[in-house]
Design an enzyme around this catalytic site. Structure first.
Site, PDB file in Angstrom:
ATOM      1  N   GLU A   1      23.971  42.700  27.504  1.00 44.23           N
ATOM      2  CA  GLU A   1      25.310  42.599  26.905  1.00 44.23           C
ATOM      3  C   GLU A   1      25.851  43.947  26.430  1.00 44.23           C
ATOM      4  OE1 GLU A   1      22.809  40.547  26.328  1.00 44.23           O
ATOM      5  OE2 GLU A   1      23.515  38.476  26.532  1.00 44.23           O
TER       6      GLU A   1
ATOM      7  N   MET B   1      19.118  67.770  23.333  1.00 48.90           N
ATOM      8  CA  MET B   1      19.812  68.143  22.096  1.00 48.90           C
ATOM      9  C   MET B   1      18.860  68.043  20.900  1.00 48.90           C
ATOM     10  SD  MET B   1      22.683  69.393  21.221  1.00 48.90           S
ATOM     11  CE  MET B   1      24.218  68.959  22.072  1.00 48.90           C
TER      12      MET B   1
ATOM     13  N   LYS C   1      30.522  25.885  20.508  1.00 49.58           N
ATOM     14  CA  LYS C   1      30.502  25.168  21.778  1.00 49.58           C
ATOM     15  C   LYS C   1      31.343  23.886  21.732  1.00 49.58           C
ATOM     16  CE  LYS C   1      27.272  24.058  25.479  1.00 49.58           C
ATOM     17  NZ  LYS C   1      25.863  23.934  25.873  1.00 49.58           N
TER      18      LYS C   1
ATOM     19  N   PHE D   1      19.155  27.008  17.346  1.00 51.67           N
ATOM     20  CA  PHE D   1      18.682  27.869  18.427  1.00 51.67           C
ATOM     21  C   PHE D   1      19.796  28.825  18.867  1.00 51.67           C
ATOM     22  CE2 PHE D   1      18.119  28.637  23.045  1.00 51.67           C
ATOM     23  CZ  PHE D   1      17.001  29.455  22.940  1.00 51.67           C
ATOM     24  N   GLN D   2      19.464  30.087  18.962  1.00 48.26           N
ATOM     25  CA  GLN D   2      20.411  31.147  19.313  1.00 48.26           C
ATOM     26  C   GLN D   2      21.626  31.167  18.375  1.00 48.26           C
ATOM     27  OE1 GLN D   2      21.095  31.108  23.629  1.00 48.26           O
ATOM     28  NE2 GLN D   2      19.365  32.519  23.825  1.00 48.26           N
TER      29      GLN D   2
END
Lengths: 584, 186
Positions: free
Chosen positions: A52, A482, A164, A114-115
């Site tokens: 993502e 760097m 949802k 969940f999630q």
């Protein structure tokens, strides 16, 4: 026309109505209804990413190269948390994004489902604004408002969290034209009195400088055109931050190059020595100012910015002008011409003489080698061989990024995509894919370091799947260059964990992804190898083995003012005190 | 405080602003913030203060316009004039914020806070507490044979003063609402 539809269909309808043609995303349980709708239509293209974070950087690349908002779709929980780095990156660099995240159904919120994650809580300080939509009847209106907020005023990322059950439920669709745009209408017109004061200063200034930033790019092509007019008419010198490169052409005669920590000598000394500084859409970032107390001590300063909080945040200015760069510049030019288009010609002439002396220092000079490829040389050749092409450049973060800014020339805005404010390693590869999706025929090159590039290399899978022929030009020094440079200068050459003992074979890696791999370590082969990369019709991973211990100069060490720049290795002995070492 | 000790009565954008914007002296300012009454709006405001390292000395919030979905947040904060200006600008760019007023800079304002004090004691201390409460115009809202709860409305300074007096007399608990403030006049 009132239309009943499910929340999921509303999402797709609203995106279509907003003119969205591509969405970067990754499916999961909490967004399945939306993915089902995406499956049943052909107007919006969905780019399936591999992580993502990659989706958000792709959307940033898309947005920065088109001027349109980038759209991201992710699932709840880990989908949303993985997007967080990209959100902050977009927030820092003022990139308009609309991120849609799935959420567990409303009746499960707060149960550690969940999630489940508190996405609006986590992303509140990472977005310009965010919403949790608990009622399908409000969903379409919220999406339209989100586009308005993301793109107006100082642009930025917004997030809409959609449970949802809200996606499944049915309600009436609110079209764009019926959406209440709240009270959020940032001021775009500059205060006429302040504009008059600026014009008066322009007429008399002996040593003026235009200091431009990403706000010019964000304001749109008209802002760049007006800026070019302003420079042509006044003959003022112009420099830019990392984010503003391309607003004024690098080939323009008044161009001093980038300013800041690794900016050009002439640009930084002109900032230090000017008597009138006109900040156009930049924000006095610490990479620009160095030690604030000694920043441009003898100048009067004007600051044009659409965000009132940018003004006087770091540097106190004499003439603050809150407004959109395009509108303010148009007014400045109009008024200045109306009053006779005067400048202090004698002063300017002396000023340009002084600048010519600084330019003569040739601060980007480096010691080339015929045995190893110097990173600067690699970029010089890349520049020479791609000049004039329909070219877009993205970068990762580190030495290569600064060298790219120094050695590549940008003639137009929206051609340079880099992570400036947040400095996100792993930005460049996905950003290059986002740019390529928006500009399928263009040459899109990600100038990378091997360490940054590895952070999001999974996105080569995305490039392959969607036939995005992005060129990954990796300046491989087998170091975190760097970090290594700072350890050399600040930490007694103790190179703590700044190199990787195990790097992949990038050519084999390319083969594993199904794309082309090129390796080059001899300066004599470099031109042919670069041409091979450009000509190949498909993604390329170019492993350019460069000098391992090259330092990036010029450099203003942390805690030092502009006139204490280091020009090369000889200047570096004991220059950074304990006070500077605590700064980043 | 203004360098010339001139009474505050101007905004930072006024030509008559005599505040020294370079001053390093910390000032206390009361801000009134009108926000959309929506979930998370308070978190946005206090998140701004904690995220950017500003102080919150006192905070009150309640809905003030039910039909218009407006809430009023009153924050007492402290900082140098530059920091106060920056706080105002940062608040102003929160999308759910409608208005920000620096009541301290904009002119005279009425500030009030409500406090409850639980004082337990017997004998002389109990009588003295009651006597002082009368002087401070605090109301007794609960009493037992061994305790009182006093209710008082006033400026934060008045409440501080009363608390100091109650401490040796058996002060057990204080609950304060934080400051509510309105500018004077129409």
């Amino acid at each position: 026309m009132t239309k009943q539809m499910t929340g999921a269909r509303m999402v797709v309808q609203a995106l279509k109505d907003q003119g969205v043609d591509v969405v970067f995303g990754y499916p999961g349980g909490a967004v399945l209804p939306i993915y089902d709708e995406i499956f049943q239509q052909n107007d919006i293209r969905h780019i399936l990413v591999r992580h993502e974070q990659g989706a958000v950087h792709m959307a940033e690349g898309y947005a920065r190269s088109t001027g349109k908002p980038g759209v991201v779709l992710v699932t709840s929980g880990p989908g949303a948390t993985n997007a967080v780095t990209g959100l902050v990156d977009a927030l820092m660099d003022s990139i308009p994004l609309v991120v849609l995240s799935g959420q567990v159904p409303t009746f499960m919120i707060g149960t550690d489902g969940f999630q489940e994650a508190d996405t609006v809580g986590i992303t509140r300080p990472c977005t310009k604004h965010n919403w949790l939509v608990k009622d399908t009847a409000k969903l379409s209106e919220t999406i339209h408002q989100a586009f308005h907020v993301a793109t107006s005023g100082r642009p930025g990322p917004v997030l809409i969290d959609i449970p949802k059950d809200v996606q499944f439920a049915t309600a009436t669709y609110t079209p764009m034209e019926k959406t209440r745009l709240q009270h959020y209408q940032p001021r775009t017109k500059g205060d006429p009195e302040a504009i008059l004061r600026l014009v008066e200063m322009m007429e008399t200034a002996e040593r003026p400088i235009l200091y431009t930033g990403g706000g010019v790019v964000n304001s749109g092509p008209a802002a760049s055109a007006l800026l070019r007019d302003l420079v042509a008419e006044t003959d003022f010198p112009i420099t830019s931050t990392l984010m503003g490169l391309g607003s004024y052409p690098a080939s323009g005669k008044n161009w001093l190059g980038m300013l800041g920590m690794h900016g050009l000598y002439e640009a930084n000394l002109a900032m230090h020595g000017c008597d009138l500084m006109i900040n156009i859409g930049a924000r006095f970032d610490d990479r620009i100012t160095g030690r604030v107390k000694d920043f441009s001590p003898h100048s009067r300063k004007a600051h044009i910015d659409i965000d009132p909080s940018s003004i006087n945040k770091v540097i106190r200015v004499d003439v603050p002008i809150v407004g959109d760069v395009t509108e303010v510049l148009r007014e400045v030019l109009r008024l200045w011409k109306e009053r006779g288009a005067r400048t202090n010609k004698a002063g300017l002439e002396k000023w340009w003489k002084q600048i010519a002396e600084w330019r003569a220092v040739d601060c980007l000079a480096f010691k080339n080698s015929d045995k190893t490829i110097k990173p600067q040389y690699a970029l010089q050749r890349l520049e020479a061989l791609t000049k004039g092409m329909d070219r877009y450049i993205t970068t990762e973060v580190g030495q290569h990024q600064m060298w790219a800014a120094q050695f590549l020339g940008f003639e137009d805005p929206n051609r340079w995509m880099t992570s400036g404010g947040l400095g996100t390693m792993g930005y460049g590869l996905p950003a290059s894919i986002g740019v390529q999706v928006a500009h399928p025929e263009a040459l899109v090159i990600n100038v990378a370091g091997e360490a940054s590039w590895l952070m999001n290399m999974q996105e080569m899978g995305t490039a392959m799947q969607f036939r995005a022929p992005v060129k990954q030009f990796i300046l491989n020094n087998e170091r975190l260059g760097m970090v290594r440079q700072w350890q050399e200068l600040l930490h007694g050459e103790r190179y703590s964990h700044s190199w990787s003992e195990s790097l992949p074979d990038f050519v084999k890696l390319a083969e594993a992804f199904g794309c082309k791999g090129i390796k080059c370590s001899d300066p004599r082969d470099l031109d042919d190898a670069i041409m091979e990369m450009i000509r190949y019709d498909g993604p390329v991973i170019f492993d350019c083995l460069v000098e391992k211990h090259e330092n990036c100069f010029p450099m203003i060490p942390s805690g030092k003012p502009h006139n204490e720049m280091l020009l090369g290795e000889a200047d570096t002995q004991g220059v950074i005190g304990a006070k500077g070492a605590v700064l980043v | 405080m203004s360098a010339l000790n001139i009474k505050k009565g101007s905004t930072s954008h006024s030509a008559y602003d005599l505040r020294d914007s370079h001053s390093q002296v910390e000032e206390s300012h009361t801000l009134a913030i009108i926000v959309e009454n929506e979930p998370g709006v308070l978190a946005r405001v206090i998140g701004l203060f904690s995220g950017r390292g500003y102080n919150i000395d006192s905070l009150t919030v309640a809905e003030v316009d039910h039909t218009g979905h407006r809430s009023r947040i009153t924050i007492v904060t402290s900082g140098t004039p530059a920091v106060i200006d920056q706080i105002e600008a940062q608040l102003g760019r929160i999308v759910s914020v409608y208005e920000v007023h620096d009541l301290t800079a904009e002119g005279p304002a009425v500030q009030r806070e409500l406090a409850l004090f639980k004082v337990a004691g017997k004998g002389d201390a109990r009588i003295e507490a009651l006597r002082l409460a009368e002087i401070f115009r605090a109301n007794v809202v609960d009493s037992t044979l061994e305790s009182f709860i006093f209710e008082m409305t006033g400026t934060p300074e008045k409440i501080d003063a009363f608390a100091d007096l109650m401490r040796p007399l058996g002060l057990r608990e204080i609950a304060r609402t934080g400051v509510a403030a309105l500018s004077r006049g129409a």
